[in-house]
Design a protein around this motif. Structure first.
Motif, PDB file in Angstrom:
ATOM      1  N   ALA A 131      41.072 -21.149  33.540  1.00 54.00           N
ATOM      2  CA  ALA A 131      41.841 -20.338  34.483  1.00 54.00           C
ATOM      3  C   ALA A 131      43.331 -20.651  34.373  1.00 54.00           C
ATOM      4  CB  ALA A 131      41.354 -20.569  35.903  1.00 54.00           C
TER       5      ALA A 131
ATOM      6  N   PHE B  32      34.172 -15.874  31.676  1.00 53.68           N
ATOM      7  CA  PHE B  32      33.447 -17.133  31.839  1.00 53.68           C
ATOM      8  C   PHE B  32      34.391 -18.300  32.126  1.00 53.68           C
ATOM      9  CE2 PHE B  32      30.849 -14.424  29.017  1.00 53.68           C
ATOM     10  CZ  PHE B  32      29.716 -14.312  29.812  1.00 53.68           C
ATOM     11  N   LEU B  33      35.339 -18.069  33.028  1.00 53.54           N
ATOM     12  CA  LEU B  33      36.331 -19.096  33.349  1.00 53.54           C
ATOM     13  C   LEU B  33      35.680 -20.347  33.916  1.00 53.54           C
ATOM     14  CD1 LEU B  33      39.105 -16.902  35.029  1.00 53.54           C
ATOM     15  CD2 LEU B  33      38.946 -17.626  32.639  1.00 53.54           C
ATOM     16  N   GLU B  34      34.545 -20.176  34.591  1.00 59.60           N
ATOM     17  CA  GLU B  34      33.904 -21.316  35.248  1.00 59.60           C
ATOM     18  C   GLU B  34      33.266 -22.297  34.270  1.00 59.60           C
ATOM     19  OE1 GLU B  34      30.766 -17.940  35.547  1.00 59.60           O
ATOM     20  OE2 GLU B  34      32.917 -18.202  35.096  1.00 59.60           O
ATOM     21  N   TYR B  35      33.207 -21.924  32.976  1.00 63.84           N
ATOM     22  CA  TYR B  35      32.570 -22.802  31.993  1.00 63.84           C
ATOM     23  C   TYR B  35      33.559 -23.720  31.285  1.00 63.84           C
ATOM     24  CZ  TYR B  35      28.271 -20.300  32.783  1.00 63.84           C
ATOM     25  OH  TYR B  35      27.154 -19.770  33.383  1.00 63.84           O
TER      26      TYR B  35
ATOM     27  N   SER C 176      34.602 -16.435  39.966  1.00 68.18           N
ATOM     28  CA  SER C 176      35.297 -17.264  38.979  1.00 68.18           C
ATOM     29  C   SER C 176      36.767 -16.887  38.829  1.00 68.18           C
ATOM     30  CB  SER C 176      34.600 -17.167  37.622  1.00 68.18           C
ATOM     31  OG  SER C 176      34.689 -15.852  37.100  1.00 68.18           O
ATOM     32  N   GLU C 177      37.145 -15.675  39.256  1.00 70.71           N
ATOM     33  CA  GLU C 177      38.535 -15.247  39.087  1.00 70.71           C
ATOM     34  C   GLU C 177      39.343 -15.301  40.379  1.00 70.71           C
ATOM     35  OE1 GLU C 177      39.043 -11.695  36.778  1.00 70.71           O
ATOM     36  OE2 GLU C 177      37.997 -12.559  35.065  1.00 70.71           O
TER      37      GLU C 177
ATOM     38  N   THR D 145      35.796 -11.440  41.235  1.00 67.94           N
ATOM     39  CA  THR D 145      34.601 -12.255  41.019  1.00 67.94           C
ATOM     40  C   THR D 145      34.882 -13.686  41.481  1.00 67.94           C
ATOM     41  OG1 THR D 145      35.269 -12.879  38.776  1.00 67.94           O
ATOM     42  CG2 THR D 145      33.987 -10.850  39.020  1.00 67.94           C
TER      43      THR D 145
ATOM     44  N   ASP E  57      33.659 -10.273  31.339  1.00 74.27           N
ATOM     45  CA  ASP E  57      33.581 -11.560  32.020  1.00 74.27           C
ATOM     46  C   ASP E  57      34.174 -12.595  31.064  1.00 74.27           C
ATOM     47  OD1 ASP E  57      32.846 -13.967  33.213  1.00 74.27           O
ATOM     48  OD2 ASP E  57      30.885 -13.239  33.816  1.00 74.27           O
TER      49      ASP E  57
END
Length: 286
Positions: A273, A265-268, A17-18, A15, A263
């Motif tokens: 990360a 939600f690393l982008e939040y 975000s990963e 994904t 998920d």
């Protein structure tokens, strides 16, 4: 060290975000690669660890997925989360065990696989709105919201499904529409971050594919204590855990705990990360 980040063919390159995890691992001297779980050309022994991540189609190929993780186990290939954790978390009847231990869950009826589905017992519950879904499911697969007036229609619709799958029938929580669902995320049993997922108008599913939205959320101390108590019910090494629930009458109520492919939600969270990578290395390099 070489790590395989296991995904599915739909997101074979991970994904968005990963994808950042690969260079972050590289900075730590670790080679990380995206690998698809049912790709027969992969040499699984080439990896020191496998991180089971976006295997989002496992519920559609459950027998094959179960055979695959059993093969990994038999070959002594190390996975995060461990195979025994993944195996037990696939089937949502684990919620019954948690309830028996005093964990507050969304009111649930557990329906064993049957050739003659009979949901008439729900009338005795007093519930007006319900949600029905398979016990092995992901991303709202075969999940429907219905009223008591629609009981016979739902029974007819799910009768053939019940012949192959155990089911859950849960009381619909209006808090899902009025407030949303919380996802509380831990790495190596240490709290990382929380998001609030809200459904779009007229919808009960909070996933983005159904129009849902996600925002950062700061949980109270009471919510965190409850989340940690839920997490403590699970033994073994847990690289990641996502605890999903809602707030009802000021109390956190568990919907599910995801230990396979959530998920994260690393982008939040700008450091999430990096925390994930550090948690991985804390386990792999104790």
């Amino acid at each position: 060290m070489t790590i395989g980040i296991v995904t599915c063919s739909e997101v074979s390159g991970l994904t968005a975000s990963e994808q950042v995890l690969i260079p972050l691992f590289q900075c730590e001297g670790v080679v990380a690669k995206a690998v698809v779980w049912n790709d027969d050309t992969v040499d699984w022994k080439a990896y020191d660890y496998l991180i089971i991540r976006s295997v989002w189609d496992y519920h559609l190929h459950h027998d094959a997925f179960t055979d695959w993780i059993t093969t990994l186990e038999n070959k002594g290939i190390k996975t995060l989360n461990p195979v025994q954790v993944i195996r037990s978390n696939q089937h949502k009847f684990y919620l019954r065990r948690l309830q028996e231990k005093g964990i507050a869950i969304v009111p649930t009826q557990f329906v064993d696989r049957t050739m003659n589905l009979d949901l008439s017992f729900i009338r005795e519950s007093g519930w007006e709105q319900m949600v029905i879904k398979p016990a092995i499911s992901a991303s709202s697969f075969l999940t429907e919201n219905f009223s008591i007036a629609q009981l016979e229609d739902i029974e007819n619709t799910y009768a053939p499904i019940a012949q192959k799958r155990d089911l859950l029938v849960q009381q619909f929580m209006p808090e899902v529409r009025h407030f949303g669902e919380l996802s509380i995320i831990f790495f190596n049993r240490t709290y990382s971050h929380t998001v609030l997922k809200t459904a779009t108008s007229g919808e009960f599913r909070v996933q983005s594919e159904y129009g849902g939205s996600t925002t950062v959320y700061r949980p109270s101390r009471a919510i965190m204590e409850t989340a940690k108590e839920i997490l403590s019910q699970f033994d073994g090494t847990l690289l990641y855990a996502r605890i999903d629930g809602l707030i009802r009458n000021g109390r956190f109520v568990l919907m599910e705990i995801e230990l396979i492919e959530p998920d994260l939600f690393l982008e939040y969270d700008g450091e999430a990360a990096r925390r994930f990578v550090k948690a991985t290395l804390a386990i792999a390099r104790p």
